[in-house]
Design a protein around this motif. Sequence first.
Motif, PDB file in Angstrom:
ATOM      1  N   SER A  62       0.850  -1.188   0.000  1.00 17.75           N
ATOM      2  CA  SER A  62       0.000   0.000   0.000  1.00 17.75           C
ATOM      3  C   SER A  62       0.888   1.240   0.000  1.00 17.75           C
ATOM      4  CB  SER A  62      -0.909   0.015   1.223  1.00 17.75           C
ATOM      5  OG  SER A  62      -1.566   1.273   1.349  1.00 17.75           O
ATOM      6  N   ASN A 106       1.619 -11.174  -7.896  1.00 17.86           N
ATOM      7  CA  ASN A 106       0.340 -10.631  -7.429  1.00 17.86           C
ATOM      8  C   ASN A 106       0.195 -10.935  -5.939  1.00 17.86           C
ATOM      9  OD1 ASN A 106      -0.925  -9.456  -9.791  1.00 17.86           O
ATOM     10  ND2 ASN A 106      -0.953 -11.531 -10.610  1.00 17.86           N
ATOM     11  N   TYR A 153       7.416  -4.096  -1.331  1.00 22.86           N
ATOM     12  CA  TYR A 153       6.348  -4.211  -2.321  1.00 22.86           C
ATOM     13  C   TYR A 153       6.405  -3.040  -3.305  1.00 22.86           C
ATOM     14  CZ  TYR A 153       4.495  -7.577   1.017  1.00 22.86           C
ATOM     15  OH  TYR A 153       4.350  -8.655   1.861  1.00 22.86           O
ATOM     16  N   LYS A 180      -0.675  -8.761  -3.292  1.00 18.96           N
ATOM     17  CA  LYS A 180      -1.885  -8.189  -2.707  1.00 18.96           C
ATOM     18  C   LYS A 180      -2.078  -6.780  -3.240  1.00 18.96           C
ATOM     19  CE  LYS A 180      -4.177  -7.514   1.777  1.00 18.96           C
ATOM     20  NZ  LYS A 180      -3.996  -7.508   3.251  1.00 18.96           N
ATOM     21  N   ASN A 181      -3.337  -6.417  -3.488  1.00 17.24           N
ATOM     22  CA  ASN A 181      -3.702  -5.048  -3.875  1.00 17.24           C
ATOM     23  C   ASN A 181      -2.959  -4.539  -5.109  1.00 17.24           C
ATOM     24  OD1 ASN A 181      -5.327  -5.009  -1.561  1.00 17.24           O
ATOM     25  ND2 ASN A 181      -3.718  -4.065  -0.314  1.00 17.24           N
ATOM     26  N   GLY A 182      -2.610  -5.447  -6.033  1.00 23.00           N
ATOM     27  CA  GLY A 182      -1.893  -5.016  -7.223  1.00 23.00           C
ATOM     28  C   GLY A 182      -0.417  -4.760  -6.995  1.00 23.00           C
ATOM     29  N   TYR A 183       0.113  -5.292  -5.921  1.00 19.25           N
ATOM     30  CA  TYR A 183       1.529  -5.134  -5.596  1.00 19.25           C
ATOM     31  C   TYR A 183       2.271  -6.459  -5.750  1.00 19.25           C
ATOM     32  CZ  TYR A 183       1.072  -0.417  -3.714  1.00 19.25           C
ATOM     33  OH  TYR A 183       0.861   0.935  -3.564  1.00 19.25           O
ATOM     34  N   HIS A 235       4.321  -1.587  -7.095  1.00 23.81           N
ATOM     35  CA  HIS A 235       3.198  -1.796  -8.001  1.00 23.81           C
ATOM     36  C   HIS A 235       3.615  -2.788  -9.084  1.00 23.81           C
ATOM     37  CE1 HIS A 235       0.278   1.139  -6.583  1.00 23.81           C
ATOM     38  NE2 HIS A 235       1.248   2.013  -6.432  1.00 23.81           N
TER      39      HIS A 235
END
Length: 252
Positions: free
Chosen positions: A53, A75, A92, A77-80, A94
């Motif tokens: 995040s 992949n 992490y 979590k959350n596109g990271y 993107h």
Amino acid sequence: MKNIRRIAAALLCLVLLCSASAALAYSFADNYPLYIVESYQPNGYCYLYDQPSDITGRNLGRYNNGAFMKVIQFNAKNGYAHVICQDGKVGYVHNYSITQYMDTYRRPIYRIYSTSPAGYCYLYDKPSSVNGKNLGRHNNGEYVEVLDWDASDQYARVQCWKDGKYGYIAKTALVYAGDSMPYDDVAYVNSTQPKGYCYLYDKPSSVKGRNLGRHNNGEAVFIINWDADSTYAQVECMDGKIGYINKNSLER
């Protein structure tokens, strides 16, 4: 006896904690797939966070395009993606800001050849000259590497060789140059006499040749014929000009 049991239990906990820590210890030398930073949001770099995040995660550092990372889980979590950086940091990024390194081989190479406007085109951060931010002007003759020709109906996603920027260029401004670099041999300007730059000539001579322009240290040139002359190599520069540069000013 109770004290012995307590000590044994504490030692067991310590062993388990050490084992868990060892299991979570990652190294760039580990056998994970190799990726490279190719970020366009933001353009030119990405950030590493300790959590998946950019809001709650702590920023662990900036990594520029071209930096290598090993991916533990793409992949996560959350596109990271969960990654290991070359400097040993784990965190992490993107997942859209990195590309598997093996996928970067033999991308098609195009040259800019714009007629409207004549002689140059613009690079945008989005496939639109209206909604996209202008990232700079690029002149005819420059090379770009095409990452996605079908990024949109009118624009291709590219990396410009001259400055390394990623973005979008109108397809009408591009002509196909090949599937690899125009020449296998690349050299870099590294001149000491004069210091910091050299000149390109239309003949292998600074006396008889016409000066085609100045090129600064660090610029890449493609070697057409290293032995064009005992003193000069025939080269093609990033601006598309072909000529001769003194070999003493080039580093291979």
